[in-house]
Design an enzyme around this catalytic site. Structure first.
Site, PDB file in Angstrom:
ATOM      1  CB  ILE A   1      -1.020  -5.359   8.348  1.00  0.00           C
ATOM      2  CG1 ILE A   1      -0.057  -5.392   9.769  1.00  0.00           C
ATOM      3  CG2 ILE A   1      -0.388  -4.083   7.606  1.00  0.00           C
ATOM      4  CD1 ILE A   1       1.332  -5.923   9.508  1.00  0.00           C
TER       5      ILE A   1
ATOM      6  CE  LYS B   1      -0.638  -6.916   4.998  1.00  0.00           C
ATOM      7  NZ  LYS B   1      -0.101  -5.740   4.350  1.00  0.00           N
TER       8      LYS B   1
ATOM      9  CB  THR C   1      -0.913  -0.063   1.289  1.00  0.00           C
ATOM     10  OG1 THR C   1      -1.638  -1.251   1.183  1.00  0.00           O
ATOM     11  CG2 THR C   1      -1.921   1.120   1.203  1.00  0.00           C
TER      12      THR C   1
ATOM     13  CE1 TYR D   1       0.957  -9.127   2.807  1.00  0.00           C
ATOM     14  CE2 TYR D   1       2.602  -7.601   2.067  1.00  0.00           C
ATOM     15  CZ  TYR D   1       1.216  -7.956   1.941  1.00  0.00           C
ATOM     16  OH  TYR D   1       0.267  -7.309   1.343  1.00  0.00           O
TER      17      TYR D   1
END
Length: 290
Positions: free
Chosen positions: A202, A160, A44, A132
């Site tokens: 997150i 995540k 992001t 992640y």
């Protein structure tokens, strides 16, 4: 250690350059609205379009602005182990609380390769590392068994999880242990994720609705799922509208509506279609943000 609502921060731009003043404003706003952590230079944060210097500047500015009030989990992923080591070591040097490391993308390592990659990162620094796992973007999916092997390393502390597979939370509790930190990487399913044993998100939507997302997370962590469902109903249209086009573009547009940063993104991403803007406007009104 890391729980609750943590925005995957956008990276503000103005006229093609980093807008550090807007970034500082976002950090202050996020902390004031109740976010429990900050995650710069992830997907992001438009990390693929940042130079190494820009990447490090953004991390340093967020750490400085946060000033220890909430933890900073710095994006540090790469499909090149040597480059990822550089990012993890920089995150430690600048004072980040942890590094978020995506599974290597495009070159498609095996599970054995994933273990080698994350072991090298674990061994290169002293800060915690959060895996992640986002196979929809990286193509590689870290299995619960592989994650369990990595969880034996003392500084591999959590994941995540953006698989969208809620069963993974229970599977990873079994392979990694109940103390392994599991954070959702998908806003729309964060309620179910926490019900399975997750402890936070997150979040993309938390860029735009930090207080609502923080209160939603507080409700789930307190076991008040009736209250959490009320927040979910309020937020779900926004989760969906932000992702009609790439989520970070939607988040930046929404932030521009709130006067917090420009909606500018870097190519190959483009501004939103008018129909998407209208959907986000309606969702923000539904959530009480406009």
């Amino acid at each position: 250690m890391f729980k609750g609502s943590m925005p995957a921060l956008v990276t503000p731009f103005r006229n093609g350059e980093l807008d550090l003043e807007a970034l500082k404003r976002l950090v202050e706003w996020q902390i004031g609205e109740g976010s429990t952590g900050l995650v710069p230079v992830g997907t992001t944060g438009e990390s693929p379009t940042l130079s190494h210097e820009e990447h490090e500047t953004v991390v340093a500015e967020v750490v400085k602005a946060a000033a220890g009030r909430v933890p900073v989990i710095a994006g540090a992923g790469s499909n090149n182990t040597t480059e990822a080591i550089r990012f993890v070591q920089f995150a430690q040097r600048i004072g980040a609380d942890a590094a978020l490391v995506v599974t290597p993308y495009y070159n498609r390592p095996t599970q054995r390769g994933l273990i080698a990659h994350f072991t090298a990162l674990h061994d290169c620094a002293e800060i915690p590392i959060v895996i992640y796992n986002i196979p929809g973007r990286s193509v590689v999916d870290m299995t619960p068994a592989t994650m369990g092997a990595l969880a034996k390393l003392p500084r591999i502390v959590g994941v995540k999880d953006a698989t969208g597979d809620l069963a993974r939370v229970s599977q990873q509790r079994a392979s990694c242990g109940a103390d392994f930190i599991q954070l959702s990487g998908e806003d729309a399913t964060a309620l179910g994720f926490n019900a399975h044993g997750g402890v936070g998100c997150i979040s993309v939507t938390a860029n735009v609705a930090p207080r609502l997302c923080a209160e939603f997370q507080q409700a789930t962590l307190a076991g008040d799922y009736a209250k959490a469902l009320d927040y979910q109903d309020r937020l779900m249209p926004l989760h969906e509208a932000i992702f009609i086009e790439p989520g970070l573009v939607g988040a930046k547009y929404a932030l521009s509506k709130l006067g917090l940063c420009s909606e500018e993104v870097r190519s190959p991403l483009t501004g939103l279609e008018d129909s998407t803007k209208a959907a986000i406007d309606a969702a923000m009104k539904h959530a009480g943000l406009l």
